[in-house]
Design an enzyme around this catalytic site. Structure first.
Site, short mmCIF file in Angstrom:
data_model
loop_
_atom_site.label_atom_id
_atom_site.label_comp_id
_atom_site.label_asym_id
_atom_site.label_seq_id
_atom_site.Cartn_x
_atom_site.Cartn_y
_atom_site.Cartn_z
N ARG A 1 10.42 12.82 5.49
CA ARG A 1 11.70 11.78 5.55
C ARG A 1 13.07 12.38 5.14
O ARG A 1 13.95 12.13 5.77
CB ARG A 1 11.36 10.67 4.58
CG ARG A 1 9.77 10.02 4.80
CD ARG A 1 9.57 8.70 5.62
NE ARG A 1 8.45 8.25 5.86
CZ ARG A 1 7.53 8.97 6.68
NH1 ARG A 1 7.55 9.72 7.70
NH2 ARG A 1 6.44 8.14 6.68
N GLU B 1 -5.64 -0.97 1.51
CA GLU B 1 -4.64 -0.59 2.68
C GLU B 1 -5.38 0.01 3.81
O GLU B 1 -5.57 1.23 3.86
CB GLU B 1 -3.43 0.24 2.55
CG GLU B 1 -2.49 0.70 3.50
CD GLU B 1 -1.36 1.55 2.96
OE1 GLU B 1 -1.15 1.71 1.92
OE2 GLU B 1 -0.75 1.79 4.03
N LYS C 1 -3.35 -4.85 1.90
CA LYS C 1 -1.92 -4.39 2.75
C LYS C 1 -2.47 -3.83 3.98
O LYS C 1 -2.76 -2.78 4.59
CB LYS C 1 -1.40 -3.14 1.95
CG LYS C 1 -0.34 -2.53 2.67
CD LYS C 1 0.30 -1.49 1.54
CE LYS C 1 1.32 -0.78 2.30
NZ LYS C 1 2.30 0.07 1.67
C1 5MM Z 1 1.45 3.33 5.91
O1 5MM Z 1 2.22 3.97 5.03
C2 5MM Z 1 2.45 3.11 3.73
C3 5MM Z 1 3.39 2.03 4.07
O2 5MM Z 1 4.49 2.76 4.72
P1 5MM Z 1 5.23 2.41 5.99
O3 5MM Z 1 5.69 0.76 5.86
O4 5MM Z 1 6.30 3.24 6.33
O5 5MM Z 1 4.18 2.21 7.35
C4 5MM Z 1 2.73 3.91 2.85
O6 5MM Z 1 2.75 3.28 1.37
C5 5MM Z 1 2.36 5.41 2.86
O7 5MM Z 1 0.97 5.07 2.24
C6 5MM Z 1 3.02 6.06 1.89
O8 5MM Z 1 4.14 6.35 2.58
C7 5MM Z 1 2.25 7.36 1.41
O9 5MM Z 1 1.87 8.10 2.36
P2 5MM Z 1 1.26 9.48 2.20
O10 5MM Z 1 0.44 9.80 3.80
O11 5MM Z 1 2.26 10.62 1.94
O12 5MM Z 1 0.12 9.26 1.08
#
Ligand code: 5MM
Length: 341
Positions: free
Chosen positions: A34, A178, A220
């Site tokens: 990012r 999630e 989630k």
């Molecule tokens: C799907 O990712 C989660 C929600 O983010 P978006 O709204 O961008 O889809 C997010 O919480 C995600 O779990 C974190 O960014 C951590 O991701 P990583 O893959 O680095 O553990």
């Protein structure tokens, strides 16, 4: 306070009218990706500065009930030395922590993935509590293809989510569960609905098997949308209809809150889709809210771009996005509100 009282208190703080959750829990490789997109180096100081900008933005408590932090952030501070979890708590925002440890292939299920991190979880939670965290998050992902997710993938991932949730509740942490059906691919909205329904059935079956108390968790999920390579985009009304249909078929009314991930949707797209659900289904049994990472952060990170002089402007952009999602939470969002920051 006993464990049950603690869970009751945390869930009441997390699920509040008009509010949602910010996901700021990107792991080191993900935040690196990012940052690279806006030309920022992935250093600890930049991660601290960026996350302090969001946690310390004045007024976030009106729209945020919680923030999911990366483990490292629990130990970081603002410029004046205040720990970031304390900064959040002072605004009435509950600090949480992502506790999964990344993903790898699932043997026997080609194409599917499984998340790591159960070993030593109970002990880690004790430490996270001392650092101020009150809830946790764990993500499993489900790629959509002709053969994926496999029945084994669906079962194994559900089992992981349930085992994680059971450990959290035992330790007095509200689990955010999630299961993410991935947006990658050219699948239709109907195929996403089919996969989402199977995934959520398995997840709630596993939660029941592991005696997880549904009243003390937040789901989630991803929204039901076509794959990002699919030629036809779905309207917010179509997304709302398909998503709520799947949720009604799979998520018991005892679950207090469903906070969607954005999963690669654009910021305004995710807001419009959430709004359509809240506008069209006022009688639903659960609160429908957000737990976005990219859809909240993309414009903020772009406005900041790693420069201290941009912090105020980036915080204004953040508050605007939060205000829009606060409106979507009530079913009162309109795209023309975007023009009035
Ligand atoms: C799907 O990712 C989660 C929600 O983010 P978006 O709204 O961008 O889809 C997010 O919480 C995600 O779990 C974190 O960014 C951590 O991701 P990583 O893959 O680095 O553990």
């Amino acid at each position: 306070m006993n464990t049950e009282e603690e869970l009751q208190r945390t869930i009441a703080q997390m699920v509040q009218p008009g509010k949602g959750i910010l996901a700021a829990d990107e792991s080191l490789p993900t935040i690196g990706k990012r940052f690279a997109a806006v030309g920022v180096d992935n250093t600890e100081e930049n991660r601290r500065g960026y996350r302090a900008l969001m946690c310390g933005a004045p007024g976030i408590g009106e729209f945020l009930s919680g923030v999911i932090l990366f483990e490292e952030t629990l130990e970081q501070t603002t410029d004046d030395g205040t720990p970031l979890p304390v900064v959040l708590a002072r605004q009435g925002v509950v600090p949480g922590v992502k506790v999964d440890k990344g993903k790898g292939p699932l043997p026997g299920a080609p194409g599917d993935r499984i998340t790591y991190g159960l070993d030593g979880l109970a002990e880690r939670l004790v430490r996270y509590r001392e650092q101020g965290a009150r809830f946790a998050k764990w993500r499993e992902v489900y790629p959509v293809g002709e053969r994926n997710p496999t029945p084994l993938g669906v079962e194994a991932n559900a089992e992981m989510l349930a085992r994680y949730a059971a450990v959290c509740q035992q330790e007095g942490f509200v689990p955010i569960v999630e299961p993410e059906v991935l947006i990658d691919g050219d699948h239709t909205l109907e195929r996403c609905a089919e996969v989402s329904e199977a995934v959520l059935h398995a997840v709630f079956h596993a939660l029941h098997r592991h005696r997880v108390t549904l009243e003390y968790l937040v789901l989630k999920p991803s929204m039901v949308i076509p794959g990002k390579e699919h030629p036809q985009k779905a309207s917010p009304e179509q997304v709302a209809e398909a998503t709520v249909r799947v949720l009604r078929r799979t998520v018991p009314a005892a679950v207090p809150g469903i906070n969607f991930l954005s999963g690669g949707q654009g910021p305004e797209e995710a807001t419009a889709n959430l709004n359509a659900m809240n506008a069209a289904f006022p009688g639903r049994p659960w609160e429908l809210s957000f737990s976005f990472a990219r859809a909240l952060q993309e414009p903020v990170m772009a406005a900041w771009a790693g420069r201290a002089r941009n912090v105020d402007a980036a915080q204004r952009v953040f508050l605007h996005r939060l205000r829009m999602n606060g409106a979507a939470r009530r079913g009162e969002y309109r795209p023309d509100l975007e023009a009035r920051p």
